[in-house]
Design a protein around this motif. Sequence first.
Motif, PDB file in Angstrom:
ATOM      1  N   GLU A  81      38.766  32.553  49.372  1.00 33.54           N
ATOM      2  CA  GLU A  81      38.814  33.938  49.823  1.00 33.54           C
ATOM      3  C   GLU A  81      38.765  33.978  51.340  1.00 33.54           C
ATOM      4  OE1 GLU A  81      36.030  37.932  49.482  1.00 33.54           O
ATOM      5  OE2 GLU A  81      35.934  36.428  47.904  1.00 33.54           O
ATOM      6  N   LYS A  98      42.346  36.807  48.057  1.00 31.76           N
ATOM      7  CA  LYS A  98      41.687  35.837  47.181  1.00 31.76           C
ATOM      8  C   LYS A  98      42.709  35.041  46.389  1.00 31.76           C
ATOM      9  CE  LYS A  98      38.015  39.170  46.316  1.00 31.76           C
ATOM     10  NZ  LYS A  98      37.295  39.908  45.277  1.00 31.76           N
ATOM     11  N   ARG A 128      40.358  41.710  51.651  1.00 28.08           N
ATOM     12  CA  ARG A 128      40.029  40.370  51.156  1.00 28.08           C
ATOM     13  C   ARG A 128      41.221  39.814  50.408  1.00 28.08           C
ATOM     14  NH1 ARG A 128      33.799  40.519  49.188  1.00 28.08           N
ATOM     15  NH2 ARG A 128      32.998  41.496  51.074  1.00 28.08           N
ATOM     16  N   GLY A 141      38.987  36.979  54.782  1.00 28.05           N
ATOM     17  CA  GLY A 141      38.971  38.370  55.197  1.00 28.05           C
ATOM     18  C   GLY A 141      40.073  38.619  56.210  1.00 28.05           C
TER      19      GLY A 141
END
Length: 68
Positions: free
Chosen positions: A44, A57, A55, A46
Amino acid sequence: MNTHNPNDFRYRVRRSDDTQMRYERVPLAVRTLSSNTLFQGEHEIGIEHHGALYRLKITRQGKLILNK
């Protein structure tokens, strides 16, 4: 790191004067990054965009999902 492959192509339809359609190979004009470069071993990351945090992922199935 920019990993754009100049050998990646998309097809564009172009009409010639005799109204026949033909397909030409043109290079992609998109900057491409490897997910390995972005994630660097994590699952993950940001992304700050206009003051909001997103985010990105990697799912268990190996797909990408972007959440705000």
